[in-house]
Design a protein around this motif. Structure first.
Motif, mmCIF file in Angstrom:
data_model
loop_
_atom_site.group_PDB
_atom_site.id
_atom_site.type_symbol
_atom_site.label_atom_id
_atom_site.label_comp_id
_atom_site.label_asym_id
_atom_site.label_seq_id
_atom_site.Cartn_x
_atom_site.Cartn_y
_atom_site.Cartn_z
ATOM 1 N N PRO A 106 14.563 16.757 0.132
ATOM 2 C CA PRO A 106 15.327 15.289 -0.844
ATOM 3 C C PRO A 106 14.180 14.509 -0.012
ATOM 4 O O PRO A 106 13.686 14.010 -0.887
ATOM 5 N N SER A 107 13.925 15.099 1.307
ATOM 6 C CA SER A 107 12.890 14.392 1.763
ATOM 7 C C SER A 107 11.160 14.086 0.170
ATOM 8 O O SER A 107 10.155 13.008 0.100
ATOM 9 N N LEU A 108 11.308 15.645 0.230
ATOM 10 C CA LEU A 108 9.812 15.876 -0.804
ATOM 11 C C LEU A 108 10.258 14.990 -2.402
ATOM 12 O O LEU A 108 9.087 14.426 -2.951
ATOM 13 N N ALA A 109 11.755 15.009 -2.531
ATOM 14 C CA ALA A 109 11.958 14.568 -3.940
ATOM 15 C C ALA A 109 11.783 13.243 -3.619
ATOM 16 O O ALA A 109 11.589 12.382 -4.481
ATOM 17 N N PHE A 110 12.051 12.623 -2.926
ATOM 18 C CA PHE A 110 11.833 10.970 -2.599
ATOM 19 C C PHE A 110 10.765 10.680 -2.580
ATOM 20 O O PHE A 110 10.306 9.141 -3.240
ATOM 21 N N GLU A 111 9.745 11.298 -1.392
ATOM 22 C CA GLU A 111 8.315 10.602 -1.497
ATOM 23 C C GLU A 111 8.023 10.992 -2.864
ATOM 24 O O GLU A 111 7.015 9.738 -3.449
ATOM 25 N N LYS B 297 14.517 6.016 4.544
ATOM 26 C CA LYS B 297 15.703 5.472 4.807
ATOM 27 C C LYS B 297 16.707 5.964 3.464
ATOM 28 O O LYS B 297 17.908 6.098 3.604
ATOM 29 N N LEU B 298 15.394 6.445 1.897
ATOM 30 C CA LEU B 298 16.139 7.227 1.288
ATOM 31 C C LEU B 298 17.034 8.684 1.624
ATOM 32 O O LEU B 298 17.923 9.228 1.406
ATOM 33 N N SER B 299 16.613 9.346 2.236
ATOM 34 C CA SER B 299 16.171 10.484 3.254
ATOM 35 C C SER B 299 17.417 10.624 4.133
ATOM 36 O O SER B 299 18.185 11.684 3.699
ATOM 37 N N ASN B 300 17.588 8.959 4.543
ATOM 38 C CA ASN B 300 19.040 8.984 5.228
ATOM 39 C C ASN B 300 20.594 9.193 4.739
ATOM 40 O O ASN B 300 21.604 8.649 5.166
ATOM 41 N N GLN B 301 19.898 8.803 3.983
ATOM 42 C CA GLN B 301 20.868 8.564 2.459
ATOM 43 C C GLN B 301 21.401 9.940 1.728
ATOM 44 O O GLN B 301 21.471 9.712 0.443
ATOM 45 N N ASN C 258 14.806 10.292 -13.444
ATOM 46 C CA ASN C 258 15.486 11.322 -14.135
ATOM 47 C C ASN C 258 15.475 12.628 -14.150
ATOM 48 O O ASN C 258 15.999 13.846 -13.593
ATOM 49 N N ASP C 259 13.509 12.319 -13.941
ATOM 50 C CA ASP C 259 13.464 13.854 -13.254
ATOM 51 C C ASP C 259 13.391 14.225 -11.519
ATOM 52 O O ASP C 259 14.333 15.208 -11.492
ATOM 53 N N THR C 260 14.041 13.633 -10.881
ATOM 54 C CA THR C 260 13.977 13.237 -9.553
ATOM 55 C C THR C 260 15.426 13.729 -9.055
ATOM 56 O O THR C 260 15.981 14.604 -8.808
ATOM 57 N N ARG C 261 16.241 13.201 -10.545
ATOM 58 C CA ARG C 261 17.674 13.745 -10.264
ATOM 59 C C ARG C 261 17.511 14.730 -10.468
ATOM 60 O O ARG C 261 18.552 15.751 -9.640
ATOM 61 N N GLU C 262 17.683 15.422 -11.505
ATOM 62 C CA GLU C 262 16.581 17.390 -11.942
ATOM 63 C C GLU C 262 16.627 18.048 -10.912
ATOM 64 O O GLU C 262 17.104 19.384 -10.537
ATOM 65 N N ASN C 263 15.742 17.415 -9.773
ATOM 66 C CA ASN C 263 14.984 18.252 -8.974
ATOM 67 C C ASN C 263 15.658 18.420 -7.431
ATOM 68 O O ASN C 263 16.038 19.589 -7.344
ATOM 69 N N ARG D 59 0.914 -1.141 -0.081
ATOM 70 C CA ARG D 59 -0.004 0.002 -0.110
ATOM 71 C C ARG D 59 0.666 1.488 0.339
ATOM 72 O O ARG D 59 1.994 1.350 0.525
ATOM 73 N N THR D 60 0.249 2.277 -0.801
ATOM 74 C CA THR D 60 1.255 3.433 -0.216
ATOM 75 C C THR D 60 1.659 4.362 1.095
ATOM 76 O O THR D 60 3.444 4.426 0.978
ATOM 77 N N GLU D 61 0.802 3.498 2.270
ATOM 78 C CA GLU D 61 1.073 4.407 2.982
ATOM 79 C C GLU D 61 2.544 3.139 3.747
ATOM 80 O O GLU D 61 3.596 4.200 3.889
ATOM 81 N N GLU D 62 2.338 1.790 3.263
ATOM 82 C CA GLU D 62 4.021 1.290 3.475
ATOM 83 C C GLU D 62 5.174 1.494 2.800
ATOM 84 O O GLU D 62 6.406 1.853 3.342
ATOM 85 N N LEU D 63 4.737 2.590 1.643
ATOM 86 C CA LEU D 63 5.931 2.517 0.239
ATOM 87 C C LEU D 63 6.632 3.181 0.543
ATOM 88 O O LEU D 63 7.731 3.789 0.496
ATOM 89 N N ILE D 64 5.836 5.064 1.121
ATOM 90 C CA ILE D 64 6.355 5.975 1.524
ATOM 91 C C ILE D 64 6.476 5.653 2.913
ATOM 92 O O ILE D 64 8.152 6.832 3.244
ATOM 93 N N LYS D 65 7.128 4.917 3.554
ATOM 94 C CA LYS D 65 7.643 4.902 4.882
ATOM 95 C C LYS D 65 9.477 4.431 4.093
ATOM 96 O O LYS D 65 10.566 4.920 4.721
ATOM 97 N N TYR D 66 9.474 4.220 3.081
ATOM 98 C CA TYR D 66 10.829 3.931 2.418
ATOM 99 C C TYR D 66 11.964 5.267 2.060
ATOM 100 O O TYR D 66 12.512 5.788 2.155
ATOM 101 N N GLU D 67 10.653 6.721 2.224
ATOM 102 C CA GLU D 67 11.302 7.530 1.816
ATOM 103 C C GLU D 67 11.766 7.808 3.146
ATOM 104 O O GLU D 67 12.993 8.743 2.840
#
Length: 314
Positions: free
Chosen positions: A300-305, A225-229, A288-293, A215-223
């Motif tokens: 980063p948190s917003l970009a990854f989400e 983990k990505l933001s920590n990096q 690729n759009d995320t890289r440009e952002n 579900r979307t809520e579970e997927l967003i939890k990965y944001e």
């Protein structure tokens, strides 16, 4: 390491060597290139050659100037201290070399304060600025320096670097490292020695495997983990793209020898069953759009989400 032992950058090495031999070396230089590409090693060996030294060790007349601890920029006060050092006479011989690390972090005021010294340094003083972003260096500084742009090593040069420094690597490991290093030795070393990169590969793969099933809520939890990096966002996006690339290739030809992430082959096969070509191409565009952002300094948190949500919706 001797000058001849440095892998790659042959045009720059030959140009500098010839200029030193003919006693026509410019008094000021800028070495520009990505972090980890070899600027500091090249600069150190240029300095040793100018001083006529064969042994790679510290010398009083080879000054390696670093940014002050706990400072994010090089300010006017630091530059004034540096100028004092530059104006001191050589101690061991008649030449002196100043290597300035992170020159792109000099403030505009600091660069202006340094301009006269760059233009007319004391006799027999050579100044080498190491820079990752040439655009932030003032034109007045650049016009007074010889600029050397370091290019990423090609595949054969990277293989030579890995063979020379990490001879115990397996073929499969080398294949993955070559893909992630992008021709930058420092990135290869980080990949080998830094567990963060293992975590990045694991997280990005886990996201792709679960993208269609959670579900979307579970997927967003990965944001989080990505933001920590977030400091390694290039590596995150490269990891995503490498898995997508492998999945497309496997779906098309099922040739295992073409897979970059060969250590994740079973997962690549699973991804090839999960995603259509349209979905895979859509994810590439989103990444690729995320890289440009992120290059535009979007949070980063917003970009990854946003990236994760779009990847699930595509």
């Amino acid at each position: 390491m001797s000058f001849e032992d440095i892998i790659g950058h042959n045009n720059i090495k030959n140009q500098i060597t010839k200029a030193i031999q003919l006693d026509k070396l410019s008094h000021a230089h800028i070495l520009v290139g990505e972090d980890g590409i070899g600027k500091s090693i090249l600069a150190k060996n240029i300095g040793l050659m100018i001083l006529g030294k064969n042994e790679d060790r510290q010398y009083v007349d080879l000054v390696e100037w670093q940014i002050d601890k706990n400072k994010s920029t090089i300010g006017v006060s630091s530059i004034r201290t540096l100028i004092e050092e530059i104006n001191k006479k050589p101690f061991e011989g008649d030449k002196k070399v100043i290597i300035i690390y992170h020159a792109h972090k000099m403030t505009v005021q600091a660069q202006n304060a340094f301009l006269k010294t760059i233009e007319e340094p004391p006799k027999n003083v050579t100044i080498i600025l190491l820079c990752e972003n040439l655009e932030v260096i003032l034109d007045t500084i650049k016009s007074r320096c010889q600029i050397h742009k370091l290019k990423n090593l090609n595949r054969d040069e990277m293989k030579e670097f890995l063979s020379k420094n990490y001879s115990d690597l397996q073929i499969d490991q080398i294949k993955v490292i070559l893909a992630f290093s992008d021709g930058i030795p420092g990135k290869a070393e980080k990949f080998i020695n830094d567990n963060n990169f293992k975590d990045i590969r694991d997280i990005t793969l886990e996201i792709l495997l679960k993208l269609n099933s959670v579900r979307t809520e579970e997927l967003i939890k990965y944001e989080k983990k990505l933001s920590n990096q977030k400091d390694n966002f290039e590596e995150i996006l490269t990891a995503f793209l490498s898995y997508i690339r492998d999945t497309i290739i496997y779906k098309e030809v099922e040739e295992e020898n073409l897979i970059i992430n060969i250590d994740k082959l079973l997962n690549i096969k699973e991804l090839s069953n999960i995603f259509s070509f349209n979905k895979l191409n859509g994810i590439i565009n989103i990444i690729n759009d995320t890289r440009e952002n992120l290059d535009r300094n979007v949070n980063p948190s917003l970009a990854f989400e946003v990236m994760l949500l779009k990847m699930q919706e595509v």
